[in-house]
Design an enzyme around this catalytic site. Structure first.
Site, mmCIF file in Angstrom:
data_model
loop_
_atom_site.group_PDB
_atom_site.id
_atom_site.type_symbol
_atom_site.label_atom_id
_atom_site.label_comp_id
_atom_site.label_asym_id
_atom_site.label_seq_id
_atom_site.Cartn_x
_atom_site.Cartn_y
_atom_site.Cartn_z
ATOM 1 N N LYS A 186 0.831 -1.195 0.000
ATOM 2 C CA LYS A 186 0.000 0.000 0.000
ATOM 3 C C LYS A 186 0.873 1.255 0.000
ATOM 4 O O LYS A 186 1.998 1.212 0.507
ATOM 5 C CB LYS A 186 -0.853 0.039 1.287
ATOM 6 C CG LYS A 186 -1.989 -0.956 1.328
ATOM 7 C CD LYS A 186 -2.759 -0.812 2.627
ATOM 8 C CE LYS A 186 -3.921 -1.782 2.698
ATOM 9 N NZ LYS A 186 -4.955 -1.547 1.687
ATOM 10 N N ARG B 111 -10.336 -11.528 1.980
ATOM 11 C CA ARG B 111 -11.198 -12.566 1.394
ATOM 12 C C ARG B 111 -10.522 -13.936 1.432
ATOM 13 O O ARG B 111 -11.183 -14.959 1.452
ATOM 14 C CB ARG B 111 -11.599 -12.151 -0.027
ATOM 15 C CG ARG B 111 -10.449 -11.972 -0.964
ATOM 16 C CD ARG B 111 -10.811 -11.170 -2.224
ATOM 17 N NE ARG B 111 -10.913 -9.726 -1.969
ATOM 18 C CZ ARG B 111 -11.276 -8.838 -2.884
ATOM 19 N NH1 ARG B 111 -11.570 -9.227 -4.106
ATOM 20 N NH2 ARG B 111 -11.346 -7.546 -2.576
HETATM 21 N N1 BES Z 1 -8.065 -3.685 4.388
HETATM 22 C C1 BES Z 1 -8.234 -3.294 3.047
HETATM 23 C C2 BES Z 1 -9.533 -2.544 2.804
HETATM 24 C C3 BES Z 1 -9.639 -1.169 3.389
HETATM 25 C C4 BES Z 1 -9.054 -0.094 2.760
HETATM 26 C C5 BES Z 1 -10.377 -0.957 4.515
HETATM 27 C C6 BES Z 1 -9.196 1.177 3.286
HETATM 28 C C7 BES Z 1 -10.533 0.320 5.036
HETATM 29 C C8 BES Z 1 -9.935 1.381 4.419
HETATM 30 C C9 BES Z 1 -8.244 -4.500 2.123
HETATM 31 O O1 BES Z 1 -7.475 -5.569 2.517
HETATM 32 C C10 BES Z 1 -7.730 -4.038 0.804
HETATM 33 O O2 BES Z 1 -6.624 -3.614 0.743
HETATM 34 N N2 BES Z 1 -8.575 -4.128 -0.207
HETATM 35 C C11 BES Z 1 -8.236 -3.671 -1.502
HETATM 36 C C12 BES Z 1 -8.803 -4.670 -2.463
HETATM 37 C C13 BES Z 1 -8.305 -4.518 -3.864
HETATM 38 C C14 BES Z 1 -6.831 -4.837 -3.955
HETATM 39 C C15 BES Z 1 -9.104 -5.441 -4.745
HETATM 40 C C16 BES Z 1 -8.841 -2.290 -1.724
HETATM 41 O O3 BES Z 1 -9.929 -2.027 -1.198
HETATM 42 O O4 BES Z 1 -8.222 -1.486 -2.385
HETATM 43 ZN ZN ZN Z 2 -5.451 -5.457 1.909
#
Ligand code: BES
Ligand code: ZN
Ligand code: ZN
Length: 494
Positions: free
Chosen positions: A268, A342
Site C-alpha cells: 500500500k 477474502r
Molecule cells: N483492508 C483493506 C480494505 C480497506 C481499505 C479498509 C481502506 C478500510 C480502508 C483490504 O485488505 C484491501 O486492501 N482491499 C483492496 C482490495 C483490492 C486490492 C481489490 C482495496 O480495497 O483497495
Molecule cells: Zn489489503
C-alpha cells in the site's frame, strides 16, 4: 461508568438536566432536591430563551451557592428517536469537564421508556477513551464516573433493567474498541489468541480453541497460511464457543482479523497506512459480541471464529501470481496480495460451515476501500444469500443506530471472480468497478451447502464504519466497536 437508577429525590454531584426544545422552566417532577439558587438560575435561563434545548446543544451553569448543572438539549419532543437520544446522552460526556467532578445526577422525566434507555446507553457508550499507552502520574488516574439516573418512580424498574443490559453489552463494545485501537506491534495474531483464552478463563460457559499455524498448514488452510506466512507473527484461527453444551444449529460470527495490512508484496502507499491496524476490526467485533453475550448472561449456543494474520511483504510472503489451495479445496489465483481479507475468510467460512453447525453465518470484515466509496462512513455494506436474514440484520442495525445497507450479489460479480485462466477463482475483480460487490461474490463461493442448500450467510463490510466516522457521536475517536450491539440484539432480541 457505574450507573444507579432511582426515583427523583436526591441529587449527587453535578446535576444533568436533559430538556425538550423550548422548555420554559424545569418540570415539577424534575426539580425535587435542586438547590433554590441553582433552580432559579436554570429557570431564568430557560424563560429568557437563552438555552433553547435544540438537539446537540449543551450549557453549563454553576449556582452561586454551589451546585453545578449541565443542560442538555433534546430537540423537539415530536421528532425524538432512539438515536437522537443516544447522541444526547453522549453529549453529557463530551461536554463534561474536570470541574463537573466524577459524580453526576441525571434527571430523566417526561420521556417514554425506550428513549430514556437510549439516553443512558449513549452516556455509557461515549464514556470510553483509549489511554493504555499514555504515561500517567500516580495522582492523575481519573476515578470512574458514578451516575445517578433519576426518573418517575413507576419507571425505575424498566430503566434499571435496560441500564443493566446496556452496561453488559458495552463491555463487549469496549473490548472490541480496545482490540481495534491496540497498536499492531502488540496486537498480533497470537496476542489476540492469548487474550481470547484469558477471557475464556473467566467464564465457565465459554470455550476457546486455537488452530495454530502448523495445524492450519496440516489442515490445508491455504488462504490463512498464504496471507500470514510473510510475517514473523504467524497466523491462527481462534474459535469461541459460548454455551457449547446446548445443541445447535446456532448463530456463527466470522471475523476478518488482519492485525496489520501493509498490502503485502502489492504494498500500500504510506499515507494513512497506520490505519491498517484497524484491519482486524471484524475479529474485534466477533470477540466483542461474545463478551456482550457472556456478560449479559445469554444461555444459548453462539460461535465466533476469528481469522487472524498479519499481511507483510517479506522473503516468505506470497506473491501476486501465486495459486493457493483453500480449505474448501478450491484454488485461488492471487492477483493482488492486498486483497487478503477474502483469502483468510474463505477458510474461516468453510471451516465454520463444515465443522460448527451454524443456523446462519455472518462475517464481518474491513474488506474493501470500495465499500467506503459507496457508503461513506454512514453505513456498513450488507450482502446476503438469504432475504430473511438480510432483513433481520438490517432491522437489528436500525434498532441500534448501526446502519447496515443492502448491496447486491449479482451473478455477474461471481462470474467475474471465477474467471481465472489457471485456477478455480481469482482474488481480484477484472476492473475497478463494484469492488465491494465482487469481494462479497468471492466470499459467497466459500459458504458450504447443507442438505443441498447453501447455508444462510450474510457479509458485513465494515471498512467505513470500524473507525473514522466524524458523525459517530458515540465515539470520541478510534475504533467504534461497530455491530457488537447489532449482533447482540439480533441474537438475543434484547
Ligand atoms: N483492508 C483493506 C480494505 C480497506 C481499505 C479498509 C481502506 C478500510 C480502508 C483490504 O485488505 C484491501 O486492501 N482491499 C483492496 C482490495 C483490492 C486490492 C481489490 C482495496 O480495497 O483497495
Ligand atoms: Zn489489503
Ligand atoms: Zn485488509
Amino acid at each position: 461508568m457505574k450507573v444507579n437508577v432511582e426515583s427523583n429525590e436526591n441529587i449527587l454531584g453535578t446535576l444533568v438536566l436533559p430538556l425538550w426544545q423550548d422548555s420554559e422552566s424545569i418540570s415539577e417532577n424534575a426539580s425535587a432536591g435542586i438547590h433554590r439558587d441553582l433552580r432559579s438560575q436554570i429557570d431564568n435561563v430557560l424563560s429568557a430563551g437563552d438555552f433553547k434545548a435544540k438537539s446537540g446543544s449543551a450549557m453549563t451553569l454553576a449556582g452561586t451557592q454551589g451546585g453545578k448543572a449541565i443542560l442538555i438539549g433534546l430537540g423537539k419532543k415530536d421528532d425524538a428517536d432512539n438515536q437522537a437520544m443516544r447522541e444526547a446522552g453522549a453529549k453529557v460526556i463530551s461536554s463534561r469537564t474536570k470541574m463537573h467532578g466524577t459524580i453526576l445526577s441525571v434527571r430523566l422525566n417526561d420521556m417514554e421508556d425506550s428513549l430514556m434507555a437510549s439516553f443512558v446507553e449513549g452516556m455509557i457508550l461515549r464514556d470510553y477513551s483509549y489511554d493504555h499507552y499514555k504515561t500517567k502520574e500516580e495522582d492523575e488516574e481519573e476515578a470512574e464516573l458514578e451516575v445517578l439516573v433519576t426518573c418517575e418512580e413507576s419507571k425505575t424498574k424498566v430503566l434499571s433493567n435496560a441500564t443493566n443490559i446496556a452496561s453488559a453489552v458495552a463491555k463487549g463494545v469496549f473490548r472490541a474498541r480496545d482490540l481495534g485501537n491496540a497498536p499492531p506491534n502488540d496486537l498480533y495474531p497470537q496476542a489476540y489468541a492469548r487474550l481470547a483464552m484469558e477471557y475464556a478463563e473467566t467464564h465457565d460457559n465459554l470455550e476457546v480453541t486455537v488452530i495454530s499455524y502448523e495445524q492450519a498448514i496440516d489442515m490445508g488452510m491455504g488462504g490463512l497460511v498464504g496471507v500470514g506466512m510473510g510475517s514473523s507473527r504467524k497466523p491462527c484461527m481462534v474459535i469461541f464457543e459460548l454455551n457449547g453444551d446446548k445443541k445447535g444449529p446456532s448463530p456463527c460470527i466470522v471475523g476478518k482479523g488482519i492485525t496489520f495490512d501493509t498490502g503485502g508484496i502489492s504494498i500500500k502507499p504510506s499515507p494513512s497506512m497506520d490505519e491498517m491496524k484497524y484491519d482486524m476490526h471484524g475479529s474485534a467485533t466477533t470477540f466483542g459480541t461474545i463478551v456482550a453475550l457472556a456478560e449479559s448472561g445469554w444461555t444459548e449456543r453462539v460461535v465466533g471464529v476469528s481469522c487472524m494474520a498479519e499481511n507483510m511483504p517479506s522473503a516468505n510472503a506470497q506473491r501476486p501470481g501465486d495459486v493457493i489451495k483453500t480449505y474448501s479445496g478450491k484454488t485461488v489465483e492471487v492477483l493482488n496480495t492486498d486483497a487478503e481479507g477474502r483469502l483468510v475468510l474463505s477458510d474461516g467460512l468453510w471451516y465454520t460451515g463444515t465443522h460448527l453447525n451454524p443456523s446462519y453465518i455472518i462475517d464481518l470484515a474491513t474488506l474493501t476501500g470500495a465499500c467506503v466509496v459507496a457508503l461513506g462512513h454512514e453505513a456498513s455494506g450488507l450482502w446476503s444469500n438469504d432475504d430473511d436474514l438480510l432483513k433481520r440484520i438490517k432491522e437489528a442495525g436500525e434498532h441500534c443506530g448501526e446502519i447496515a445497507w443492502p448491496m447486491p450479489l449479482f451473478k455477474a460479480f461471481e462470474k467475474e471472480m471465477t474467471d481465472s485462466k489457471i485456477a478455480d477463482t481469482r482474488n481480484l475483480g477484472a476492473g475497478r468497478w463494484g469492488g465491494s460487490n465482487t469481494a462479497a461474490a468471492f466470499l459467497k463461493q466459500f459458504v458450504p451447502e447443507k442438505d443441498g442448500k447453501q447455508i444462510p450467510w450474510a457479509h458485513l463490510d465494515i471498512a467505513g464504519t470500524a473507525w473514522g466516522a466524524k458523525t459517530n457521536k458515540l465515539v470520541k475517536n478510534g475504533a467504534t466497536g461497530i455491530h457488537v450491539r447489532t449482533l447482540h440484539h439480533l441474537i438475543t432480541g434484547q
